[in-house]
Structures are given as C-alpha cells and as structure tokens.
Design a protein around this motif. Sequence first.
Motif, mmCIF file in Angstrom:
data_model
loop_
_atom_site.group_PDB
_atom_site.id
_atom_site.type_symbol
_atom_site.label_atom_id
_atom_site.label_comp_id
_atom_site.label_asym_id
_atom_site.label_seq_id
_atom_site.Cartn_x
_atom_site.Cartn_y
_atom_site.Cartn_z
ATOM 1 N N ASP A 244 3.349 112.956 60.238
ATOM 2 C CA ASP A 244 3.611 111.497 59.725
ATOM 3 C C ASP A 244 3.177 110.472 60.784
ATOM 4 O O ASP A 244 3.525 109.162 60.570
ATOM 5 C CB ASP A 244 5.165 111.378 59.424
ATOM 6 N N ASP B 51 -6.143 101.479 61.241
ATOM 7 C CA ASP B 51 -7.449 101.779 60.624
ATOM 8 C C ASP B 51 -8.501 100.961 61.270
ATOM 9 O O ASP B 51 -9.772 101.295 61.273
ATOM 10 C CB ASP B 51 -7.258 101.706 59.031
ATOM 11 N N SER C 243 -3.027 104.721 58.439
ATOM 12 C CA SER C 243 -2.969 106.033 57.595
ATOM 13 C C SER C 243 -2.311 106.926 58.315
ATOM 14 O O SER C 243 -2.176 107.056 59.677
ATOM 15 C CB SER C 243 -4.539 106.294 57.370
ATOM 16 N N PHE D 169 -1.479 113.269 58.180
ATOM 17 C CA PHE D 169 -1.758 114.193 57.182
ATOM 18 C C PHE D 169 -1.451 113.102 55.922
ATOM 19 O O PHE D 169 -0.357 112.753 55.697
ATOM 20 C CB PHE D 169 -0.857 115.168 57.306
ATOM 21 N N PRO D 170 -2.589 113.374 54.986
ATOM 22 C CA PRO D 170 -3.896 113.898 55.168
ATOM 23 C C PRO D 170 -5.196 113.086 55.447
ATOM 24 O O PRO D 170 -5.945 113.758 56.027
ATOM 25 C CB PRO D 170 -3.890 114.445 53.540
ATOM 26 N N THR D 171 -4.802 111.591 55.241
ATOM 27 C CA THR D 171 -5.785 110.725 55.377
ATOM 28 C C THR D 171 -6.573 110.842 56.629
ATOM 29 O O THR D 171 -7.956 111.033 56.835
ATOM 30 C CB THR D 171 -5.278 109.283 55.058
ATOM 31 N N GLY E 163 -3.105 104.236 50.291
ATOM 32 C CA GLY E 163 -3.282 105.018 51.154
ATOM 33 C C GLY E 163 -2.750 104.608 52.472
ATOM 34 O O GLY E 163 -2.585 105.471 53.620
ATOM 35 N N VAL E 164 -2.136 103.361 52.679
ATOM 36 C CA VAL E 164 -2.009 102.961 53.756
ATOM 37 C C VAL E 164 -0.375 102.649 53.943
ATOM 38 O O VAL E 164 0.247 102.635 52.997
ATOM 39 C CB VAL E 164 -2.624 101.365 54.203
ATOM 40 N N ARG E 165 0.225 103.206 55.069
ATOM 41 C CA ARG E 165 1.443 103.118 55.155
ATOM 42 C C ARG E 165 1.948 102.163 56.128
ATOM 43 O O ARG E 165 1.528 102.033 57.138
ATOM 44 C CB ARG E 165 2.201 104.667 55.451
ATOM 45 N N ARG E 166 3.396 101.881 56.238
ATOM 46 C CA ARG E 166 4.102 100.958 56.985
ATOM 47 C C ARG E 166 5.036 101.768 57.618
ATOM 48 O O ARG E 166 6.072 102.089 56.676
ATOM 49 C CB ARG E 166 4.202 99.857 56.194
#
Lengths: 313, 495
Positions: free
Chosen positions: B24, B29, B244, B247-249, B489-492
Amino acid sequence: MPKDHQAGEAGTVRRWLRPRTVAPFALVGAVGIIGLIAFSPGSAHASSTATPAPVQATANTATSSQASAYVSSNANPPHLGGQAPSKQLGLYYITLPRSYIAPGAALFAANCSTCHGPQALGGTKAPNLQGLGAGTVDFWVSTGRMPLANSSIQATRKPPRFNRLQTLEVSAWVQSLTPGEGVQIPVVNTSLGNLEQGNTLFTLNCAACHTITGAGDALMDGAYAPTLHLATPTQIVEAIRSGPGNMPRFGPGNITNTNARDIAAYVTKVLQHPTNAGGIGLGGIGPVGEGFVALLIGVGALMLVCFWIGDRA
Amino acid sequence: MIDESLRWVDDRLGIAKGGRTFLDKIFPDHWSFMLGEIALYSFVVLLGTGVFLSLYYVPSAHEIIYHGSYLPLRGQRVSEAYASTVGLSFDVRSGLLMRQAHHWAADIFVGAIAVHMARVFFTGAFRKPREFNWIVGVTMLILAIVNGFLGYSLPDDLVSGTGIRIAYSIIESVPLVGSYLAFFLFGGNYPGSGVIIPRFFIIHVLIVPLILLGLLGAHLGLLVKQKHTQFPGKSKSERNVVGSPMFPTFMAKTTGFLFMTTGVIFLLGGFVQINPIWQFGQYESYKISYAVQPDWYMGWLDGALRIMPSWEWVGWGHTIPLEVFLPAVIFPGIVFNIFYTWPFIESRHTKDLAYHNLLDRPRDRPKRTAAGAAMLGLLGTVFFASSTDVMANFFDLPLMGVLWFFRIAVIVVPIVSYFLAYQICNELRQAEGLGKRKRALAVTLTESGEYRTEESEPRPGDGAGVELEPVPVPAFIDVVPPELATGEGVRRVMR
Ligand code: HEM
C-alpha cells in the motif's frame, strides 16, 4: 492510520491498463529484441576484425628504369607500385635519378625560393634546407605542409600541392646541393612488419605525444602532435628520421630500420584500422567522449522516459 | 484452499501486515521522483553483469605471454588481469557486450545518482525528518565513485594504470601519514608488489557492493517508513501522500522502467564502444600516453589536479606537494563535507526546525537554488578542465591558454552562477500572473436558452495584484472534499 481507497475493485484491471502503465512494456519489447540482436559482439566478430585489411605493399628497387616507369605513370601516393620486395628487410632508402634535378630546380625557384632563398640556404622567413636530405623535403611537401602559403601560420598537414613526381623532383634538387647528407627517401614494405614489435616500440617512443591510439593531442607551449591516422608508411619513417617541428629526431641508433618498419606497419595497419569491436569507436579520445555519451544519451534518455511515464504537473 | 494455506503460513510468520504496508506504499507520480530508480536499476545491471565478468576475469598481476585472438598483442608479456580482460572482449561469447554494458551501467549509475541528488537538493526533500537519508545517499555516491575507480583499474591497461599511479601520488601527498598509507595500500613502493590487483578486485566485487546493498536497504527502508515527499498541489498537504499504490500501479510502472534502463544500457553496450583496452596495451610504469582521462565521475578531481599551479610546501624536513594535496584531497574533502552537512547548514541558517513533507519549488528558495547552482558551476568547470588537452587539440588552441582560461573560470563561474540563479528565481517569482490561481467561470443557462459566463468570487489570497505568498511553503487550501480529490487510480493516504 485511516486510508481512503476510493476506487472499487472492478476498476482495478482497467486502471492497470492505463496507457501510461502499459506503454513501458511495449517499448521494452522493442528494446529487448534490439538488445538481443546486439548480443553477440563476442568472439565471432573479433576473429574477423582482429586482422586488419592489409595495406597495399609498397616496395621497389632503386633502378632508374623502374623509377622512370613509375614517373611516366605519374601515380599518386607512394612508391612505384612494384611487386617483389627485393630487399629482405622491408625498408631501404632510394637514390633519386639525376634527371629529376633540373625540373626540381625550376619547381623550387617558382614555389619555395621566396622564403627559403634561391640556394635553399634559408633566411628570415624560413629555415635552411641544405643538408636536410631528400627524405625531409619529401615529408614536408608530401604532407602538404610545404609550400607554406603564409609564413606566419604554423605548417600543418594539408592536401599536398605537388603531385608525387614533382615532390620527388624538388627533393632531388635539394638533395643535389649537399650530396649524401641528410635523410633519404625510404621505401617501406609494411607487410614484412612485425606488429607486436611495432606495438611495443610505438607505446615506448611515440604514444607519449601522439597518444596510445594515435589520435594526437595538444602538447605544452602551444604545440600539438597531429593525428597519425593520415600518414603513409613513407611519411612515418621520414618523420622518425627527420623529426619535423617539435618532434624529436630518432636516429638509427635509437630506432633501427627494422624498428622503423615495424612502427610504420603498426601505425598504418593497427592504429589506422583499429579493431573497433563492440560498436562505434568514439574517435579514440577516451573517457571524455564516453562521459558525454553516458550522460547525454544514457542518463538523458532515461530522464526522458521518467518524464514520459511520470506526471508533469 | 489457497486462502487457507496462506492463512496458515501467515499465522506462523505474521508477514501479511508488513506486506500490506509495503503493497500500500504510495508513490507520487511526478516524473522527478523516478530519477532515483535509474540509479537503482543500473545498480541491478551492475550486479548482474559484474557477476558474469567475475566468472572470467583473473585478478592477478602475474605476467604471462598473450596468446589470444587479438593479433597485435600476441607474444607480448602481459598480466593475467589484462590478458583475461582482452580475452573477455574477444574470446568469450557476449563477453564484450557484458564488459561494455557493465562500464556504461557504471557511468550511468553515478550520473543518475547525481541527477537524483540534484532533485532532492533543489526541492528541499532533505529537510527534517529526512536528513539521515540524505547522508546515506551522499555515502552511496562516494562509494559508487570509489567502486567505479577500482573497477576501472582492474583491466590493468595503460589508461587505468596511469590512474592508479596518480592515485598513489594523491595518497602519498597527505601530510605525515601519506607515505605509510600508500605503502600499506599498495603493499610497498609504487607499483607495489603485485597485491594491488587482487586487493582492488575483492574490494570492488565484494566489499563495496555489500556496503552499497546495505545502505540501499536503509535508504529504501527509510523511504517506506517516512513516506515520500510531494509537491504541493490539489488536495496534497503536509499530512497526506497522494500517488499510486505500490501494487498494482506502481509495480507495473517501475518494472517497465527496470526493463527500459536495462534496455538503454545494453543498447549502449552493444552499439557504442567503451574502454577498448586492447588498443591501449598492458600498463607499464614507464609507458605514458597523452589524452589519458579517468571516467567522467572522476573527471572533476582530474580537472582540479590539472589546473592547480605547481606549489609546494617545504618545512620541518618534510615536503608537502600542495599541487596534489590541495586539489585531490582538500578539495573533494570540502565538497563532500558540504554535501554531508548541508541539511544542518541550511536549517541553522533558516532556523526552520519543522517537519516538511511538502517540497519547495526551486524558485521559492532562491538562496538555496543559487547555492546549488554555484556548486554545479564549480564542479562543472573542474569537470570540463579535465579535458583541457582534448579541447586544445579539438579547437586548435594553445594548451597553456586553455589552462589559464579554466583557472579563471573556476573562480568566476560559481560566482556568476550564484547571482544568475538568484536573479532568475526572483524574476520567476515576480512574473505577472505566476503563482496566481485562475478565477473560475460560472456558466449558467438562462430560460431563453442563452449561456452566460460569470467570473466567480476571488478566493482568499487572490486579490487583484496580490501574489500568493510562496515563502516558505505555498499553502494550498484543501477545498476539494477528499472523496473527489483524486483522479483514476490515484490514492490519497494520511501519513
Ligand atoms: C557499485 C557498483 C559497480 C561499479 C560502479 C562498477 C564499475 C566498474 C568499472 C568502471 C569497471 C571497468 C570495466 C571495463 O571497462 O573493463 C569494472 C570492472 C569489473 N567489475 Fe565492476 N562495478 C560495480 C559492481 C560490480 C560487481 C557487483 C561485480 C561482481 C560481482 C563487479 C565485477 C567487475 C569485474 C570482474 C570487473 C573487471 C572485468 C573487466 O574489466 O572487464 N563489479 N567495474
């Protein structure tokens, strides 16, 4: 720590397939294939290139009949194109025919006497040539250093102004002023040369100025040692014997005729046709060129890749 | 079934939790965050190709007669080290590719470290709490340079041998202990008693790579622990990381990048010649050649040596060759000490002791940026000075003139770079409109079907002619609700 995964599981696969994620793999395929093609500059390559193409044999006898045969054909570079080396050594010096002297005198008067004086005794503009010998004159004229256009600039290698016959004629005239003195014109049969010996001798005597690859380099006090990639075997031996400009003169006590032949063979066969196994040779200037390639092409390309697959905002 | 056995394993090993943290891990990016990966992956290539080379290379100064397939060398007395490297180039299938790829990888490795370091420096990523990682990084840089020098010496050819000779004089020039140190390292007076090649070999292939691996572990471990920095921007704050997930990006992206780096290195290795040692011949202490330079990452030291006037200090029965000691010991000593202590120098100067997870834009820190530019100017100048002879030859200039040009440039260039960079930063910051947010246009549809646009109210800090206050860190107001803050696909993630 709280985490807020915002996308649902269903979106995962689609997200994987974003162009930015997939693009690298596509390129890798291409790069990998090319890399594999490049994968064998090993032994096969070496055995074919380690033997450089033979330089055409240059040998001749000194008989005037053959010399005049050559003269009428007026072939340009070296000598006389004859076949069988009549001398075992592969290096000997020729005597120019008397018939060359008269036309040589006329050529000298027209092209050289303004600087070197009518009797080649030199003057304020140019040094004395008497006693230097036909070989010295041949070197300076056949490398295009002479006739100098303008006495203020240092003589450097240029396309020669005289053809082969004219060069020999001028040399013959200067030689006739002081018979028997100075450096004679050599004939070198490099096919008899011993390359291993030449390698050692070159490294010992010449590499200090001309660099180990013969690429040439700047020396102290504004002088520079020119590249040896253009010199012919004859010019090499003449340079060794006459010591042009800032180069030391090597007598036969220092470098024997056999040695000179080996050096000439090594320079013309190995240095002028280096075994560039492993790709593009970078001009024999060593790590300077390599550093530029590594930084600009290597690191540069990879930075562009970063820029491509990363965010730019 | 699989689930069950996995659970069984995890009940005993308990790695799922740690693995989860790892998978995680969030990677911002921005492209400049991938520069370090160039270094990482070229190191991987170095390890791979290096293992291949060490299968064939013979680390011995013992002299033998060369009988390989390179004709001009046949019958000459050469060391086993040299003979085996020429053999690697001509008689081992794909040996030359491996040699060249190894060497290109080394050049790119150090280059990538330098670029990565510049990124970290100019964006202020080294500030609290990341000073340790900066120090680890500088150490890896030094080790990479040292290992490159050692590797360069292994083939025992004329060019690298000259480098060892210079290294010997450098060590010798250290006051008091120098000659003992040199004696100890070389096992006797120069050129040593033949121990130098096996010694360099074991340091090059085992000791330094091991230390590097350890430091690399620490470097990346700290990165996971402290989490990445990020540039300020939409919905990014000191207290979160946006990017990102591993996993997986990121996994896909970075694997692609590994292949690309490998690809570029092997393309160079296959198509561009590097260090054609068979043209140079065996090293003998009495042979010399002009145009001998070290690899580029040693170039700045070589350049410093070249432009130093020949000074000497004589006293108390000792001679200290300042012409060697100053440029080759004191100068790099000062440079690396500045590198090491910079985070502390800066925080002492700015009195800024806060945690920083948001990066600076270089222009917002004109003094730091200018200092970095000055350092780059200095190193760049001495770097170019290492090719004085090549330049003099190439541009047909007198060598002494080129030398004097560099002696002056080495003082002038850093000063000019400093003020130039400072000025540019300030200009950029003052540029009209820069740093100001655009006002939103509200579009409305009237009843008669007409569209109307209207400028929205200025947001706080957007007043006419008022710049956003960029110093010390631009503060963005997180107006977007977190659920909407991120793209696909972007997480915060909170820190
Ligand atoms: C920190 C990473 C490393 C750097 C910067 C580095 C750099 C170099 C360089 C510049 C050379 C000279 C190559 C040439 O032009 O011939 C070299 C040679 C060599 N390296 Fe490395 N290297 C690294 C890691 C390794 C590792 C991990 C190994 C082995 C496990 C290794 C094994 C060798 C061997 C055997 C040679 C001599 C063979 C030859 O010169 O062709 N290296 N290295």
